[in-house]
Structure formats: structure tokens, C-alpha cells
Design a protein around this motif. Structure first.
Motif, PDB file in Angstrom:
ATOM      1  N   ASP A 266       0.976   5.034   5.355  1.00 45.42           N
ATOM      2  CA  ASP A 266       0.421   3.943   4.564  1.00 45.42           C
ATOM      3  C   ASP A 266      -0.707   3.236   5.320  1.00 45.42           C
ATOM      4  O   ASP A 266      -1.272   2.268   4.831  1.00 45.42           O
ATOM      5  CB  ASP A 266       1.517   2.956   4.144  1.00 45.42           C
TER       6      ASP A 266
ATOM      7  N   SER B 190       1.874  12.031   6.067  1.00 50.67           N
ATOM      8  CA  SER B 190       1.642  10.906   5.166  1.00 50.67           C
ATOM      9  C   SER B 190       1.775   9.605   5.949  1.00 50.67           C
ATOM     10  O   SER B 190       2.504   9.523   6.939  1.00 50.67           O
ATOM     11  CB  SER B 190       2.594  10.939   3.966  1.00 50.67           C
TER      12      SER B 190
ATOM     13  N   MET C 194       0.849  -1.187   0.000  1.00 45.54           N
ATOM     14  CA  MET C 194       0.000   0.000   0.000  1.00 45.54           C
ATOM     15  C   MET C 194       0.892   1.247   0.000  1.00 45.54           C
ATOM     16  O   MET C 194       1.803   1.368   0.803  1.00 45.54           O
ATOM     17  CB  MET C 194      -0.890  -0.045   1.248  1.00 45.54           C
ATOM     18  N   SER C 195       0.615   2.174  -0.899  1.00 50.28           N
ATOM     19  CA  SER C 195       1.418   3.392  -0.946  1.00 50.28           C
ATOM     20  C   SER C 195       0.899   4.402   0.059  1.00 50.28           C
ATOM     21  O   SER C 195      -0.256   4.357   0.484  1.00 50.28           O
ATOM     22  CB  SER C 195       1.402   3.968  -2.357  1.00 50.28           C
ATOM     23  N   ALA C 196       1.751   5.326   0.425  1.00 55.09           N
ATOM     24  CA  ALA C 196       1.397   6.320   1.438  1.00 55.09           C
ATOM     25  C   ALA C 196       0.368   7.298   0.898  1.00 55.09           C
ATOM     26  O   ALA C 196       0.407   7.696  -0.261  1.00 55.09           O
ATOM     27  CB  ALA C 196       2.642   7.058   1.899  1.00 55.09           C
ATOM     28  N   THR C 197      -0.541   7.661   1.759  1.00 54.96           N
ATOM     29  CA  THR C 197      -1.552   8.679   1.474  1.00 54.96           C
ATOM     30  C   THR C 197      -1.168   9.921   2.246  1.00 54.96           C
ATOM     31  O   THR C 197      -0.764   9.841   3.405  1.00 54.96           O
ATOM     32  CB  THR C 197      -2.952   8.198   1.912  1.00 54.96           C
TER      33      THR C 197
END
Length: 180
Positions: A50, A48, A1-4
Motif C-alpha cells: 500500500d 503488493s 489506500m489499497s494495495a497495488t
């Protein structure tokens, strides 16, 4: 999962309710959040992670309660949602004087009757529109003197926190920088 990238809005900071920004940044960073930044001492942060939204919210609320005694509402908005909030502004003519345009993030959609009641108290050019879970208030004669603004918090019927357009744009800038 990429960072938001998340924009974090703390409700009711100011006056007697303080949330010191430097210690807040330090505690959020120590909790594993990245790219932590704050904007003015009135309850705005960017970070940020994940982790999913619920986990981010829960951890921030825990830190604020344990470290700062802060127990008020916390709203978190993903950068993509914030960009949508900006794009969907129904009052583009109001951005010329950004301190008179506010975006209020709502916990849920308000009942139509609540919105209608607020529209009825709007006077002197005041306007309100709800798009999704954002209420936009344009108070061309000043937020502090507006009947609409005065009645908004209780009248809307859902948990909310508002920022003027200057702050909306600055938080977008900080969030874009956090994204890299």
C-alpha cells in the motif's frame, strides 16, 4: 489506500551479477511486502504494497544493496501499467514466437533522433516501436543475432530493462495471482 501489485524488474541479473531468488523473497516479505513471488533467476519479482511507488522502489533498492550488494537499476511497474504494456503491443503478429518479441521498460521517453537511429540499424525483419515509456523490439531471426538488439541499450539513450514476451506474460499471470 489499497494495495497495488508491483512487477519489479532488476536490470542486469545473470552471469556475474546474481540476485538469489529465495533470499530475495524472504527479505522482501520481512520488509512488509505482501504476496511476494519471483520468476526465474534473472531479476523478476512481483509483490503488493500500500506504499507509493517511490517508497516501494526506495525500500527494494535499499534491501538489494544492503543484503545482496546489488546496485544496478530497478524498474517497478504497476499491474495496471503492465496490462497496458501488453494491450498496446504494436506487433501482435509477433506473439506467435514470443521469444523474439521483447518489451523494454524505459525510465523516460527516448529522444526521437535516438529512435530514428535505431530504426536505421534494423535489418532482416527487425522492428522497433516506442509506445509511451515502453520500447517493443521484434527480432524474428533471434535477439542474440540482431543488430537492433545489439545497439538498443546504448542507442535508446535512457535507462531500460527488457523482457521477452514469454516473461511478460508470465509476470502478468503472477501479478494477477498476487492481486487475488
Amino acid at each position: 489506500m489499497s494495495a497495488t501489485v508491483w512487477i519489479v524488474l532488476f536490470r542486469g541479473v545473470g552471469g556475474k551479477t546474481q540476485l538469489p531468488v529465495k533470499p530475495l523473497r524472504e527479505k522482501l516479505g520481512a520488509a512488509g511486502f505482501d504476496n511476494v513471488a519471483t520468476y526465474i533467476n534473472s531479476g523478476n519479482a512481483v509483490l503488493s504494497s500500500d506504499r507509493p511507488r517511490e517508497a516501494v522502489h526506495a525500500r527494494i533498492a535499499e534491501i538489494c544493496s544492503q543484503e545482496f550488494g546489488f546496485e544496478k537499476d530497478i524498474h517497478i511497474v504497476a499491474l495496471a501499467e503492465w496490462e497496458q504494456l501488453i494491450a498496446e503491443n504494436p506487433f501482435p503478429d509477433a506473439v506467435e514466437t514470443p521469444k523474439f518479441l521483447h518489451a523494454a521498460v524505459l525510465a523516460d521517453k527516448p529522444a526521437p533522433a535516438r529512435l530514428a537511429a535505431l530504426e536505421e540499424v534494423a535489418q532482416g525483419g527487425d522492428r522497433i516501436a516506442v509506445v509511451g515509456k515502453v520500447a517493443y523490439l521484434h527480432t524474428p531471426n533471434g535477439f542474440g543475432t540482431s543488430k537492433l538488439a545489439e545497439k538498443f541499450d546504448k542507442g535508446i539513450g535512457v535507462a531500460t530493462t527488457a523482457r521477452n514476451w514469454n516473461t511478460v506474460l508470465k509476470l502478468a499471470e503472477l501479478a494477477r495471482a498476487a492481486r487475488g
